[in-house]
Structure formats: structure tokens, C-alpha cells
Design a protein around this motif. Structure first.
Motif, PDB file in Angstrom:
ATOM      1  N   LEU A 186       0.774  -1.180  -0.039  1.00  0.00           N
ATOM      2  CA  LEU A 186       0.001  -0.031   0.022  1.00  0.00           C
ATOM      3  C   LEU A 186       0.756   1.223  -0.132  1.00  0.00           C
ATOM      4  O   LEU A 186       0.610   2.292  -0.869  1.00  0.00           O
ATOM      5  N   GLN A 187       1.956   1.319   0.748  1.00  0.00           N
ATOM      6  CA  GLN A 187       2.780   2.482   0.987  1.00  0.00           C
ATOM      7  C   GLN A 187       3.548   2.642  -0.475  1.00  0.00           C
ATOM      8  O   GLN A 187       3.705   4.032  -0.739  1.00  0.00           O
ATOM      9  N   LYS A 188       3.963   1.726  -1.003  1.00  0.00           N
ATOM     10  CA  LYS A 188       4.704   1.826  -2.459  1.00  0.00           C
ATOM     11  C   LYS A 188       3.561   2.390  -3.345  1.00  0.00           C
ATOM     12  O   LYS A 188       3.806   3.438  -4.205  1.00  0.00           O
ATOM     13  N   HIS A 189       2.624   1.957  -3.327  1.00  0.00           N
ATOM     14  CA  HIS A 189       1.079   2.322  -4.104  1.00  0.00           C
ATOM     15  C   HIS A 189       0.723   3.920  -3.807  1.00  0.00           C
ATOM     16  O   HIS A 189       1.028   4.704  -4.838  1.00  0.00           O
ATOM     17  N   LEU A 190       0.951   4.492  -2.668  1.00  0.00           N
ATOM     18  CA  LEU A 190       0.728   5.644  -2.299  1.00  0.00           C
ATOM     19  C   LEU A 190       1.705   6.698  -2.905  1.00  0.00           C
ATOM     20  O   LEU A 190       1.449   7.691  -3.345  1.00  0.00           O
ATOM     21  N   LEU A 191       2.876   6.191  -2.778  1.00  0.00           N
ATOM     22  CA  LEU A 191       4.193   7.119  -3.382  1.00  0.00           C
ATOM     23  C   LEU A 191       3.877   7.120  -4.867  1.00  0.00           C
ATOM     24  O   LEU A 191       4.143   8.072  -5.435  1.00  0.00           O
ATOM     25  N   LEU A 192       4.016   6.036  -5.546  1.00  0.00           N
ATOM     26  CA  LEU A 192       4.072   5.853  -6.886  1.00  0.00           C
ATOM     27  C   LEU A 192       2.787   6.459  -7.635  1.00  0.00           C
ATOM     28  O   LEU A 192       2.973   7.143  -8.673  1.00  0.00           O
ATOM     29  N   VAL A 193       1.571   6.149  -7.230  1.00  0.00           N
ATOM     30  CA  VAL A 193       0.343   6.823  -7.674  1.00  0.00           C
ATOM     31  C   VAL A 193       0.061   8.183  -7.265  1.00  0.00           C
ATOM     32  O   VAL A 193      -0.559   8.912  -8.144  1.00  0.00           O
ATOM     33  N   HIS A 194      -0.207   8.089  -6.014  1.00  0.00           N
ATOM     34  CA  HIS A 194      -0.632   9.317  -5.545  1.00  0.00           C
ATOM     35  C   HIS A 194       0.218  10.311  -4.809  1.00  0.00           C
ATOM     36  O   HIS A 194      -0.052  11.206  -4.410  1.00  0.00           O
ATOM     37  N   LYS A 195       1.330  10.155  -5.269  1.00  0.00           N
ATOM     38  CA  LYS A 195       2.747  10.976  -4.713  1.00  0.00           C
ATOM     39  C   LYS A 195       2.866  11.256  -3.293  1.00  0.00           C
ATOM     40  O   LYS A 195       3.588  11.738  -2.772  1.00  0.00           O
ATOM     41  N   GLY A 196       2.339  10.461  -2.352  1.00  0.00           N
ATOM     42  CA  GLY A 196       2.576  10.328  -1.019  1.00  0.00           C
ATOM     43  C   GLY A 196       2.043  11.659  -0.189  1.00  0.00           C
ATOM     44  O   GLY A 196       1.632  12.560  -0.725  1.00  0.00           O
ATOM     45  N   PHE A 197       2.853  11.919   0.673  1.00  0.00           N
ATOM     46  CA  PHE A 197       2.828  13.187   1.723  1.00  0.00           C
ATOM     47  C   PHE A 197       3.996  13.749   1.236  1.00  0.00           C
ATOM     48  O   PHE A 197       5.114  13.366   1.687  1.00  0.00           O
ATOM     49  N   VAL A 198       3.841  15.023   0.860  1.00  0.00           N
ATOM     50  CA  VAL A 198       5.244  15.640   0.625  1.00  0.00           C
ATOM     51  C   VAL A 198       5.575  16.923   1.637  1.00  0.00           C
ATOM     52  O   VAL A 198       4.700  17.579   2.070  1.00  0.00           O
ATOM     53  N   CYS A 199       6.977  16.723   1.739  1.00  0.00           N
ATOM     54  CA  CYS A 199       7.329  17.916   2.803  1.00  0.00           C
ATOM     55  C   CYS A 199       7.158  19.327   1.908  1.00  0.00           C
ATOM     56  O   CYS A 199       7.976  19.407   1.129  1.00  0.00           O
TER      57      CYS A 199
END
Length: 114
Positions: A51-64
Motif C-alpha cells: 500500500l505504501q509503495k502504491h501511495l508513493l508511486l500513484v498518489h505521490k504520498g505526503f510531501v514535505c
């Protein structure tokens, strides 16, 4: 560690990995899946790392969004922990110039040194 189930060719470097495989893939029931928290996404995953990999790759995760930093994180807690590194905790004792980005390390310093 080879899989203990008949006709399964899989093997693992660690016994726990093989046991997890047997529970997941040979139990006869579907594994509980973790849904993507994004409202417009119907994806689900068999593990939190997936799930975490998906969030980063698809939804760009949480950005500082702090100046000069564009690091991305898969979850909000990881981002919040990272943000602490931008504002170090400084020891207020006279003559002490130690500072820490981790509150646990800061508290340990206060207990042991002061």
C-alpha cells in the motif's frame, strides 16, 4: 526454507517468511486486504508495504512542503516525524549547545547530562 505444501515450488531465506506464505497462500481463504485511503481509488493490497509503495508511486504520498525540501512519505506519521528534523530541539541549559531532531534523544540527554 522450502514450502511445506505439496507441489509448491516456492522457497524462502527465512522460516518466518515461508510460514507467512503458507498462511497466506495455502489456508484456503482470501487474505484480508488493505484498501487505499484515497477516495477516488479502488485499489487494495495484501500488505502495508505494498500500500505504501502504491501511495508513493500513484498518489505521490505526503510531501514535505518546507523550503528546500521535497521529500515524499507514504504516510502522514512518517511525514510528521520528518518535519521534526527541520526544527531541532535545543538544550536550554547554560553552556550546553547540544540539539536533537528526535524528542526521545533530547529527553535522554536531559535525564543523563542535566
Amino acid at each position: 526454507y522450502p514450502c511445506t505444501q505439496p507441489n509448491c515450488p516456492k522457497s524462502y531465506a527465512h522460516r518466518r517468511s515461508m510460514e507467512g506464505h503458507v498462511r497466506r497462500d495455502h489456508s484456503g481463504r482470501l487474505p484480508e486486504r488493505i484498501s487505499c485511503p484515497e477516495a477516488s481509488c479502488n485499489s487494495s493490497f495484501v500488505s502495508r508495504p505494498c500500500l505504501q509503495k502504491h501511495l508513493l508511486l500513484v498518489h505521490k504520498g505526503f510531501v514535505c512542503k518546507l523550503p528546500g525540501c521535497r521529500l515524499q512519505f507514504a504516510d502522514k506519521n512518517a511525514l510528521e516525524n520528518h518535519i521534526q528534523t527541520h526544527t531541532p530541539l535545543k538544550c536550554a541549559h547554560v553552556g550546553c549547545e547540544h540539539s536533537y531532531v528526535n524528542s526521545d534523544s533530547f529527553k535522554k540527554h536531559i535525564r543523563k547530562v542535566h
